[in-house]
Design a protein around this motif. Sequence first.
Motif, PDB file in Angstrom:
ATOM      1  N   ASP A  31       0.823  -1.206   0.000  1.00  0.00           N
ATOM      2  CA  ASP A  31       0.000   0.000   0.000  1.00  0.00           C
ATOM      3  C   ASP A  31       0.859   1.258   0.000  1.00  0.00           C
TER       4      ASP A  31
ATOM      5  N   THR B  55      -3.060   3.313   4.592  1.00  0.00           N
ATOM      6  CA  THR B  55      -4.235   3.173   3.723  1.00  0.00           C
ATOM      7  C   THR B  55      -4.823   4.538   3.376  1.00  0.00           C
TER       8      THR B  55
ATOM      9  N   ARG C  95      -2.466   6.278   0.921  1.00  0.00           N
ATOM     10  CA  ARG C  95      -2.574   5.724  -0.438  1.00  0.00           C
ATOM     11  C   ARG C  95      -3.836   6.216  -1.141  1.00  0.00           C
TER      12      ARG C  95
END
Length: 502
Positions: free
Chosen positions: A220, A294, A297
């Motif tokens: 990620d 996360t 990203r």
Amino acid sequence: MPTDTVRSLIRPAAGWLLGLGLFLGSLGLLAAVPATLLAGAAPAQAAPEELVLADEAGVIHEPTLREGLADVDFHEPTTVVVWTQRGEAESNLNERLLADARENHPEWISEDGQKWADGLFIYGIDPQGRLQGVYFGEDRKVGLSTQEDIQEDAVESLQEANWTQAALDATESAATVMNRPWYQHPGIWVGGIIVVIMGGIFVGAVVAGRKKARRTAQEDLDRGNRAFANVSTDLEATELNANSVPEDSRYGAQVLERYRTFHERYLVAARENDRLSGIPAQRLHRKEHREAITAYRETAEELDQLDDTVASTNTLLNRYPGWPEAWDLQTAPMREDLGQIDDLVSGQSKLTAAQLTPLRSFKPEAERELERLGAGLQTGELSPDDALDGLAALRSRLTELLDQFSAAQIASFATSDAERSTLEGQMRRERERASRRPGSILDTVHQPGWFWTATAYHIGFTSGQSSVVHAREQAASSSSGSTTGYGSSGGSFSGAGSSSSF
């Protein structure tokens, strides 16, 4: 207290402590045996000797599969076959694999035709019939219970329709048990060393879980960094493009509204890029780091898509050189959907012609309309805004047709309100999280799920269908235990392997 009394109390305690010390010492010695053997053992081979992908169902992403298998260790060189085929849940996956191998891959079968070829591991998936299977060359075979364990390791990914990850999970699980030395077999260490074994299993599970979490977090982070690098490289050009987008255009104004917070979000992403890149790799498994990665990203990828959209908006609305290519970016999602309509309606034996015709007839109508819109732009009869309005109308019409088609499909498959709710919920989730096409103006100005794509529809219905079938099996208390035979057409074939439903 009298001295004799003290001695009478100490002696039993000392004896107990001595016995405990000897017992623990014995455990330590016993635990040292496999450690000694492992130290002298030949190292495992990194990566399979060969990967053969026979993806008839078209569900495996080969680059991801190859990259993942590069990290899998085998005790001996092994050829890995990943085989997929669509079928029915009632069919015999073992029989179908054997038939395909006999016809198209005779090298997978031993010379006498009775076993799978030596040095071979096959993982099979039927994404439609919700079946999976594992098969082994005679020199790689493992027991049925171990085969079931391997299949169980892939179930979670299969139920999420993550077919490529399922193949990696099953192969990694099989690699740990095929041809492993006897002293690595967990069944050897029983009785007095059960504590050592359980402790090792626990530690191994924790280590494996952390390793997987770190690997996912690193992937990620790498994706986010690539997207952020793209945004940084194009930052000046993006600002110039944004300054040139005509604000009196309906679509230009909406894109600029999305762009309004671009710089603030970019600065946040830049700070996260610096911070997250400094976290040691061994700490990436921690929840707070994974959640932050996360979010980083997602932000970086959204910015990367937005700067592409700003560029295509500027080029198309101003009809700068290269505008036909910018228009092609806008029509690409629609053309991709039209290319999948035939697959969506084929094989729908439970639906009537009246339920299938609207989607079928829409395809040629939409293709003609796309040509008309492109020609109108070329001649100047249509403004870019009008052409985008026409394209939006086409995508909205397809969304309506897919809504109607889903209602018909759900009604023909679901047998209860609960099943209907499961199907509708899964399809709605896939619709809302479907990826946006970079550079698409319509995808940028509308909320996620505004348009329904054929890809999201297929994934949503297939996943929902799998969940319903699984629930039916559980309700009927039917076992999903392994099937080991090769059916009536298998003859005397007795290769090691089994299949199960998920």
